[in-house]
Design a protein around this motif. Sequence first.
Motif, PDB file in Angstrom:
ATOM      1  N   PHE A 156      19.819  43.379  93.426  1.00  0.00           N
ATOM      2  CA  PHE A 156      21.175  43.909  93.312  1.00  0.00           C
ATOM      3  C   PHE A 156      21.246  44.707  92.020  1.00  0.00           C
ATOM      4  O   PHE A 156      20.403  44.561  91.130  1.00  0.00           O
TER       5      PHE A 156
ATOM      6  N   GLU B  26      30.871  52.140  86.059  1.00  0.00           N
ATOM      7  CA  GLU B  26      31.727  52.889  86.980  1.00  0.00           C
ATOM      8  C   GLU B  26      31.896  54.351  86.582  1.00  0.00           C
ATOM      9  O   GLU B  26      31.840  55.246  87.432  1.00  0.00           O
TER      10      GLU B  26
ATOM     11  N   GLN C 290      28.304  56.085  86.840  1.00  0.00           N
ATOM     12  CA  GLN C 290      27.537  55.765  88.062  1.00  0.00           C
ATOM     13  C   GLN C 290      26.080  55.410  87.740  1.00  0.00           C
ATOM     14  O   GLN C 290      25.205  55.465  88.611  1.00  0.00           O
TER      15      GLN C 290
ATOM     16  N   ARG D 141      23.034  52.912  86.981  1.00  0.00           N
ATOM     17  CA  ARG D 141      22.613  51.525  87.175  1.00  0.00           C
ATOM     18  C   ARG D 141      22.103  50.988  85.838  1.00  0.00           C
ATOM     19  O   ARG D 141      21.063  51.413  85.339  1.00  0.00           O
TER      20      ARG D 141
ATOM     21  N   TYR E 278      30.682  47.746  88.562  1.00  0.00           N
ATOM     22  CA  TYR E 278      30.704  47.083  89.863  1.00  0.00           C
ATOM     23  C   TYR E 278      29.274  46.731  90.232  1.00  0.00           C
ATOM     24  O   TYR E 278      28.316  47.204  89.595  1.00  0.00           O
ATOM     25  N   ILE E 279      29.124  45.885  91.223  1.00  0.00           N
ATOM     26  CA  ILE E 279      27.796  45.480  91.698  1.00  0.00           C
ATOM     27  C   ILE E 279      27.577  46.065  93.081  1.00  0.00           C
ATOM     28  O   ILE E 279      28.486  46.044  93.927  1.00  0.00           O
ATOM     29  N   GLU E 280      26.377  46.582  93.321  1.00  0.00           N
ATOM     30  CA  GLU E 280      26.017  47.050  94.651  1.00  0.00           C
ATOM     31  C   GLU E 280      24.665  46.460  95.032  1.00  0.00           C
ATOM     32  O   GLU E 280      23.850  46.112  94.167  1.00  0.00           O
TER      33      GLU E 280
ATOM     34  N   ARG F 144      29.106  47.073  98.086  1.00  0.00           N
ATOM     35  CA  ARG F 144      29.491  47.025  96.676  1.00  0.00           C
ATOM     36  C   ARG F 144      30.679  46.083  96.481  1.00  0.00           C
ATOM     37  O   ARG F 144      31.430  45.782  97.405  1.00  0.00           O
ATOM     38  N   SER F 145      30.813  45.644  95.246  1.00  0.00           N
ATOM     39  CA  SER F 145      31.901  44.732  94.882  1.00  0.00           C
ATOM     40  C   SER F 145      33.112  45.513  94.409  1.00  0.00           C
ATOM     41  O   SER F 145      33.073  46.734  94.253  1.00  0.00           O
TER      42      SER F 145
ATOM     43  N   SER G  64      35.562  46.526  91.312  1.00  0.00           N
ATOM     44  CA  SER G  64      35.259  46.812  89.913  1.00  0.00           C
ATOM     45  C   SER G  64      35.720  45.650  89.030  1.00  0.00           C
ATOM     46  O   SER G  64      36.635  44.903  89.382  1.00  0.00           O
TER      47      SER G  64
END
Length: 501
Positions: A81, A86, A89, A91, A125-127, A133-134, A136
Motif C-alpha cells: 500500500f 494529497e 500526489q 507517494r 491518503y492511502i491507496e 484509496r482512503s 484524506s
Amino acid sequence: MSRMKKAAVILLIVLLTGCMPSQLENKGEVSGNTIAGMEKEPVISYEMPAASPTILINQFGYINESSKVAVFKGSEMPEEFYVVQEDTQERVYTGYTENKGYNEKLQEYNGYGDFSEVTRPGTYYIEAPILGRSYSFRIGEDLYGQALKEACKQYYYSRCGVELAKEYAKEKARSACHTGKSRFREEAAALEAAGGWHQFGDGSREVEWAARNIGALLFAYELYEEIFTDDTGIPESGNGTPDILDEIRYETDWLLKMQNEQTGAVYAGVTVCERDRGMGMVSYVEPEDIQSSKAFAMAMAKFSYFYQNYDAEYAGRCLRAAENAWRYVKRYDTAETDAWKFSAAAELYRASGRGSFHKIVLEYLEAGGYKEDLDETAFFGCIAYISTSRQVELTYCAEIAEVILTKAEEISKETRGSVYRIAGNPSGENHQELLLDMMYLTAADYMITNREYKNIIENHLHYFMGRNEMGINYADTEIMKQLDMDSKLIVMLSEMAFFAK
C-alpha cells in the motif's frame, strides 16, 4: 490535579501491601464564604458514500509520532500500500500489508497497514491495488487539541435562549430561541426558564441529563486542567477563566432557575411541544422530583468546588443551592441511598467538609452495591471521594480504586483480538457504552499511568473518527451532535491532547 494522583499512589501501596489504616489525614478545609418523563431519542442519519470504503483510517488525522495503522477490508489483499501526499500526489511511503484473514464474527476479510514512519505534517491518503484509496487525513502536532476545542464548542452551539453571533458561531449563527416563559402544567403560572443547553432538537432540557454532562466535563477538567484554555472562540473567551468553566456556568445559570428556592425542590426540566392545530410551540416546566433534586445537588456542589478560584461569590451561591436541594431530598426521600444521592453527598462533603454528608457516603460505600455494576452516576461520586483532601476512610478508597482498575482490565481484555482494536462488537450501536468505558479507562490510566490504556483510548478515537467497519466519522456525524456523548469524547480528547503536548 495532584491530590488525586497522590491518593492513587497511596491506594496502590495499600492494595499491594494489604495495610489499611482507618483514615487519611485531614489536609485542611476550604473556608468560609469561598466554599465552607422526557425521554426521546434523536434521529441520526448517516450519509454513506457510493461504495463502502475498504481502506479505513482516522479521518481527522494522526499525531506526528503516534502509531498509525489502517484497516483493510476485502477478500483479496494487496501486498503493498502507499501513503500519498494529497497536494503533490507524491507517494511518500510504501508499506506491506499484514493479512489477517477472514473474521467470522464480522464476516469480512481484513488486513493491517502500518504507516507509523510517516511523521511529516501534511494531508495524505492511502491507496492500494484492488482496494482503491482512503479518505484524506492529516498528520500534525496538536490535532487532538484542535479536536478538543471543537468538541467543547458544541456546547456553545447548543445554548438556548440567546443569539449565537456570527463572530463566534460562523455558519451556525442564529437568533435567540425559546425566550418566552414556560408554563406549569397544573397551574396558571409560568417560569422564566430560558437558558442552558438544548438536549433535544426541539429545545427540551432535563436536569438529570445536565448533571451527567457537568459531571463528565468537570471530570475531564479535574484530570487535565491545563489543557482547557480560554481561547475556544466563545463570547467569554479571554476573560481569564477557562472556557469550559464559562460554558458550564451557562448551564448552572439555567439550573438555578429550575429550583424552587423556598422548598429547595428542583423541577425535572422543560419540555417543548407543538401546540394543537399548528399554533406554534409551547414549553412546559416538568414537576419537581427527588431524583432531579439529587442530580442538581451533585452538579452544583461539584461546580462550586472548581469555580471558587474564579468567582467565589457565585461558587458560594451554587453551593448554597446544592445544600437547599439536599434539605429537600433529606425531608422527602425515604428510600435507601442510591447512586445520585451518594454522588451528591460526596460532592457536598468535598465542597463543605460537613460530617453529615460523609456519613451518607460511608453508608453507601459500606453497602457496596456499586462494586457489581459501577454506573456513570456512582462513578462521579467515587472519583469525588478518592480525590478529596477531606478526611476519608482509606479502606473504602482502596476498594473504589480496585473496582476502577478491575473494570479497566476487563475493558482491556475485550480489545484483544478485535480487528478494530475496540472493546465490544463494532456494531455502531453501542457508542454510549464504549464512551463510558473510555471514561473509566481514563480514570484508571490517571491512577497508574499505563501505556496500554492510552493506546486503547487512542484506538477508540480512531474508531469513532472513521477507522470502523462502515468508514463513518461517528465523532463528527453523531457523537459531537449529542452532548451526553460529546462530554465523554471530551474526556478522551483531553487525555490524548495532554500527552501529545
